[in-house]
Design an enzyme around this catalytic site. Structure first.
Site, PDB file in Angstrom:
ATOM      1  N   CYS A  31       0.856  -1.186   0.000  1.00  0.00           N
ATOM      2  CA  CYS A  31       0.000   0.000   0.000  1.00  0.00           C
ATOM      3  C   CYS A  31       0.897   1.243   0.000  1.00  0.00           C
ATOM      4  CB  CYS A  31      -0.905   0.000   1.224  1.00  0.00           C
ATOM      5  SG  CYS A  31      -1.887   1.515   1.380  1.00  0.00           S
ATOM      6  N   ASP A  38      -0.219  -5.694   0.748  1.00  0.00           N
ATOM      7  CA  ASP A  38      -1.544  -6.016   0.224  1.00  0.00           C
ATOM      8  C   ASP A  38      -1.465  -7.407  -0.388  1.00  0.00           C
ATOM      9  OD1 ASP A  38      -2.911  -3.591   0.791  1.00  0.00           O
ATOM     10  OD2 ASP A  38      -1.981  -2.646  -0.956  1.00  0.00           O
ATOM     11  N   ILE A  53       1.356 -16.281 -23.436  1.00  0.00           N
ATOM     12  CA  ILE A  53       2.244 -15.818 -22.368  1.00  0.00           C
ATOM     13  C   ILE A  53       2.919 -17.011 -21.708  1.00  0.00           C
ATOM     14  CG2 ILE A  53       2.324 -14.610 -20.152  1.00  0.00           C
ATOM     15  CD1 ILE A  53      -0.261 -13.116 -21.200  1.00  0.00           C
ATOM     16  N   GLU A  54       4.225 -16.930 -21.547  1.00  0.00           N
ATOM     17  CA  GLU A  54       5.008 -17.981 -20.907  1.00  0.00           C
ATOM     18  C   GLU A  54       4.882 -17.816 -19.392  1.00  0.00           C
ATOM     19  OE1 GLU A  54       7.812 -20.151 -19.015  1.00  0.00           O
ATOM     20  OE2 GLU A  54       8.202 -18.003 -19.129  1.00  0.00           O
ATOM     21  N   TYR A  72      -4.411  -0.591  -5.840  1.00  0.00           N
ATOM     22  CA  TYR A  72      -5.062  -1.745  -6.479  1.00  0.00           C
ATOM     23  C   TYR A  72      -5.409  -1.474  -7.946  1.00  0.00           C
ATOM     24  CZ  TYR A  72      -6.218  -3.264  -1.644  1.00  0.00           C
ATOM     25  OH  TYR A  72      -6.189  -3.636  -0.330  1.00  0.00           O
TER      26      TYR A  72
END
Length: 116
Positions: A31, A38, A53-54, A72
């Site tokens: 945060c 978080d 995506i690997e 976030y």
């Protein structure tokens, strides 16, 4: 968060629409207001185009957030931007679900659609 950590590989079935869902239930960041950790779950769902995506590189990319002070909403949008930049999917959704802080939880969802 180094986008260059991310790697892709050729999609063997580029003429077919199929969904890949990746879940990281142990995501951590910090945060920026309190400096406290978080904890969240990151779900990436996408329809690949020419590349996928690997996963090992994605794991190391996620670890880059561990000590980063970031909200976030910014985590969620940054992940989408970076993953779209390296993989150029037909569509992608990133959903982040955050553990309770002060009795409040938050979920952030952001999407990309290449045809839009």
């Amino acid at each position: 968060m180094k986008q260059e950590i991310l790697e892709v590989f050729d999609n063997t079935y580029p003429d077919r629409d199929y969904t890949i869902e990746i879940v990281n239930p142990e995501f951590t960041s910090v945060c920026p207001k309190t400096g406290l950790p978080d904890f969240g779950t990151i779900t990436v769902s996408y329809i690949p185009d020419k590349t996928c995506i690997e996963l090992k590189s994605l794991k190391y990319y996620f670890l880059e957030f561990r000590n980063a002070g970031i909200f976030y909403e910014n985590v969620t949008n940054r992940i989408l931007d970076d993953l779209v930049a390296v993989s150029s999917p037909r569509s992608m959704t990133v959903r982040t679900e955050w553990k309770a802080r002060g009795g409040i939880t938050e979920t952030v969802t952001v999407s990309h659609n290449a045809s839009a």
